[in-house]
Design an enzyme around this catalytic site. Structure first.
Site, mmCIF file in Angstrom:
data_model
loop_
_atom_site.group_PDB
_atom_site.id
_atom_site.type_symbol
_atom_site.label_atom_id
_atom_site.label_comp_id
_atom_site.label_asym_id
_atom_site.label_seq_id
_atom_site.Cartn_x
_atom_site.Cartn_y
_atom_site.Cartn_z
ATOM 1 N N GLU A 191 0.972 -1.148 -0.029
ATOM 2 C CA GLU A 191 0.115 0.180 0.000
ATOM 3 C C GLU A 191 0.843 1.212 0.221
ATOM 4 O O GLU A 191 2.165 0.842 0.169
ATOM 5 C CB GLU A 191 -1.076 0.073 1.254
ATOM 6 C CG GLU A 191 -2.247 -1.084 1.139
ATOM 7 C CD GLU A 191 -3.078 -1.188 2.099
ATOM 8 O OE1 GLU A 191 -3.135 -0.123 3.074
ATOM 9 O OE2 GLU A 191 -3.894 -1.897 1.992
ATOM 10 N N HIS A 245 -9.223 9.739 2.125
ATOM 11 C CA HIS A 245 -9.037 8.312 1.392
ATOM 12 C C HIS A 245 -9.159 8.973 -0.151
ATOM 13 O O HIS A 245 -10.184 9.536 -0.801
ATOM 14 C CB HIS A 245 -9.755 7.221 1.471
ATOM 15 C CG HIS A 245 -9.270 6.095 1.181
ATOM 16 N ND1 HIS A 245 -8.995 5.855 -0.295
ATOM 17 C CD2 HIS A 245 -8.670 5.141 1.558
ATOM 18 C CE1 HIS A 245 -8.481 4.739 -0.661
ATOM 19 N NE2 HIS A 245 -8.058 4.140 0.767
ATOM 20 N N ARG A 291 -0.908 9.035 1.309
ATOM 21 C CA ARG A 291 -2.300 9.072 1.078
ATOM 22 C C ARG A 291 -2.667 10.653 1.068
ATOM 23 O O ARG A 291 -3.497 11.065 0.063
ATOM 24 C CB ARG A 291 -3.117 8.434 2.189
ATOM 25 C CG ARG A 291 -4.331 7.746 1.829
ATOM 26 C CD ARG A 291 -5.133 7.063 2.799
ATOM 27 N NE ARG A 291 -4.862 5.647 2.779
ATOM 28 C CZ ARG A 291 -5.364 4.854 3.648
ATOM 29 N NH1 ARG A 291 -6.018 4.925 4.697
ATOM 30 N NH2 ARG A 291 -5.347 3.587 3.242
ATOM 31 N N ARG A 319 -1.704 9.038 8.723
ATOM 32 C CA ARG A 319 -1.708 7.833 9.023
ATOM 33 C C ARG A 319 -0.962 6.908 7.745
ATOM 34 O O ARG A 319 -1.682 7.290 6.665
ATOM 35 C CB ARG A 319 -3.096 7.198 9.459
ATOM 36 C CG ARG A 319 -2.820 5.599 9.637
ATOM 37 C CD ARG A 319 -4.147 5.091 10.325
ATOM 38 N NE ARG A 319 -5.288 5.525 9.242
ATOM 39 C CZ ARG A 319 -5.771 4.446 8.427
ATOM 40 N NH1 ARG A 319 -4.819 3.423 8.259
ATOM 41 N NH2 ARG A 319 -6.676 4.781 7.692
ATOM 42 N N HIS A 335 -11.846 9.729 5.534
ATOM 43 C CA HIS A 335 -11.557 8.352 5.900
ATOM 44 C C HIS A 335 -11.396 7.892 7.320
ATOM 45 O O HIS A 335 -11.739 7.008 7.779
ATOM 46 C CB HIS A 335 -10.643 7.815 4.899
ATOM 47 C CG HIS A 335 -10.368 6.217 4.932
ATOM 48 N ND1 HIS A 335 -11.388 5.545 4.839
ATOM 49 C CD2 HIS A 335 -9.056 5.701 5.303
ATOM 50 C CE1 HIS A 335 -10.971 4.220 5.014
ATOM 51 N NE2 HIS A 335 -9.532 4.426 5.208
HETATM 52 C C1 SIN Z 1 -8.016 0.681 2.266
HETATM 53 O O1 SIN Z 1 -8.006 -0.544 2.100
HETATM 54 O O2 SIN Z 1 -7.285 1.699 1.374
HETATM 55 C C2 SIN Z 1 -8.044 1.278 3.724
HETATM 56 C C3 SIN Z 1 -6.993 0.721 4.693
HETATM 57 C C4 SIN Z 1 -6.754 1.916 5.525
HETATM 58 O O3 SIN Z 1 -7.501 2.970 5.685
HETATM 59 O O4 SIN Z 1 -5.613 1.615 6.283
#
Ligand code: SIN
Length: 510
Positions: free
Chosen positions: A110, A226, A272, A368, A333
């Site tokens: 991620e 998000h 993010r 975060r 988010h």
């Molecule tokens: C996501 O799956 O993009 C969200 C996971 C998160 O907020 O850490």
């Protein structure tokens, strides 16, 4: 009624702490809806832990600190990443079926993680799997669970939290529960915003009741947006996990042009805040209301196997991920801030603990890192319970010397005040890009609403009042912070400032 542990909230933080605490005394879990109505179950991406052969907790720590833009508490983050492997073992023991490949745990990628370190279950249904595993165990155990029981107030006697007052949301009757340890695990406040990935229950109840009880609240200006929520007219907001970009999805504009490289060398896997702001800028430039997430260059069977829920949801909306780029735009988010705690989950009110999204131990700083939130929840929920077993240690976090208070406001009429009005105000004035004038307008409107809102008598009224409290904390802190850092971006102060490398703390001494 008296219990050793009174736990408010039935998401992963509440249930995990309940399962830990049941070994040491009587446990009551209070939840304002049904036990499985929580934000946890919507978590798609997964839970971060440095388990890969090239990875280490030190590398995970470095990524967490970098993403947090100068406000991560290093001790708290170190605990987070070093205790991760043990907590994953606990979750496995509790029955969470993490996905594997050739007998090894499967690790996804991620944004802003230097290594693949995201464990997932059922592909993209990690939260639901964790929630189901923990709630089935809790139901089978000796834990008392009161559903439809909303915590209205924390009772504080002689400066110590002694219990809670609850409202039965079906009968509107009230009850008091006393506890040796009162644990807040009441989730975030994503419902503050018109466009949000959060469930209806995320109304900031934990932060609001803690603030009223005199606990310190920190970092509320840092709201994470998000980057990629499904954007289709008339279709409710639906998260398209960051893990999809981790598998190679590209962000493109209406003409199919990739744009993330214009903003950050990490491209689609930048942190993010960077990706959400880049999309915001692209939309402002083009006047469009969405960009596209494109996976059409990836093998269709790989995408449908790895993201079965997202694949199916898109298909239900007439989109085939194998051939159609997915329309997306940012959505509120996660809140990095919350009830201030030390590394044992102790708040500044003795006897009152907090963990999960409603808590703030500064492990995320100003932004975060993806999938660190479920990890924080289990690491710190366990530490709360551990602390309650050490009776000779201090039982509260130290008070902040220069804590602020929300200013009192004149009572005025507030016709048409409802959740939608709060959400629109926050989205328009306290959103991804902020400025002083807009923030000042939002802060004063929210203060007037706070004064006008009647004493809550039922669940919707409590939720509205709690959202207004959280909105005030967010807007006021965002107005005070005259710089840009992490998820907090001010167009009138676009750079970070050294004198602002500090936390903003609020306390209601009245
Ligand atoms: C996501 O799956 O993009 C969200 C996971 C998160 O907020 O850490």
């Amino acid at each position: 009624m008296r219990y050793d542990y009174v736990i408010a909230g039935s998401g992963i933080a509440g249930l995990y702490s309940a399962l830990m605490a049941r070994e040491h005394g009587s446990v009551l879990v209070l939840t304002k809806g049904s036990i499985d109505e929580c934000n946890t179950r919507y978590a798609q991406g997964g839970i971060a832990a440095a388990l890969g052969p090239q990875d280490s907790p030190e590398l995970h720590l470095a990524d967490t600190i970098k993403a947090g833009a100068g406000l991560v508490d290093e001790e708290a983050a170190r605990i987070l990443v070093f205790e991760a492997a043990e907590r994953i073992r606990d979750l496995t023991r509790f029955g969470v079926p993490f996905d594997s490949v050739d007998g090894e745990v499967a690790l996804g990628r991620e944004g802003a993680h230097s290594h693949a370190r995201i464990l997932h279950a059922g592909g993209d249904t990690t939260g639901a799997h964790i929630e189901i595993s923990l709630s089935s165990l809790a139901r089978m155990s000796n834990i008392s669970i009161n559903e439809f029981s909303q915590v209205e107030e924390i009772n504080v006697e002689g400066g110590r939290a002694t219990g809670v007052q609850t409202l039965d949301t079906r009968t509107n009757s009230r009850e008091t529960f006393e506890g040796r340890a009162i644990i807040l695990a009441m989730g975030g406040c994503g419902q503050l915003y018109k466009v949000s990935t959060n469930s209806e229950v995320a109304t900031g109840d934990g932060v609001a009741v803690a603030y009223r009880a005199g606990a310190e609240i920190m970092d509320m200006e840092f709201i994470q947006f998000h980057p990629t929520a499904l954007r289709l007219p008339g279709v409710p907001v639906f998260l398209i996990s960051e893990a999809v970009r981790g598998e190679g999805a590209l962000l493109v504009d209406e003409n199919g042009r990739r744009f993330m490289q214009d903003y950050d060398d990490r491209g689609e896997l930048a942190s993010r805040d960077v990706v959400a702001r880049a999309i915001h800028t692209e939309l402002a430039k083009s006047g469009a209301d969405r960009v596209f997430l494109d996976v059409t260059h990836l093998a269709a069977d790989r995408i449908s196997a790895r993201f079965p829920q997202i694949y199916q949801h898109c298909a239900e909306q007439g989109l085939d991920m194998a051939t159609d780029p997915i329309p997306v735009s940012p959505a509120a988010h996660y809140v990095m801030g919350g009830v201030r705690t030390n590394v044992w989950g102790e708040t500044t009110v003795p006897g009152l603990y907090a963990c999960g999204e409603c808590a703030c131990v500064a492990v995320h700083g100003a932004n975060r890192l993806a999938s660190n939130s479920l990890l924080e929840t289990v690491v710190y929920a366990r530490r709360v319970v551990e602390r309650t077993l050490q009776p000779d240690t201090p039982t509260a976090a130290a008070l902040t010397q220069d804590a602020c208070a929300l200013p009192a406001a004149e009572v005025t009429e507030a016709p048409n005040l409802d959740r939608a009005a709060v959400q629109t105000l926050m989205w328009d004035h306290v959103g991804i890009v902020r400025d002083g004038e807009s923030l000042a307008r939002a802060a004063s409107t929210l203060a007037a609403w706070d004064a006008a809102v009647p004493t809550p008598m039922d669940r919707p009224a409590h939720e509205l009042a709690n959202l207004i409290t959280c909105g005030r904390l967010t807007a006021t802190a965002a107005l005070m912070r005259e710089e840009s850092r992490g998820a907090h971006y001010r167009s009138d102060f676009p750079e970070p400032r050294d004198d602002w490398q500090r936390h903003l703390v609020f306390r209601n001494d009245g």
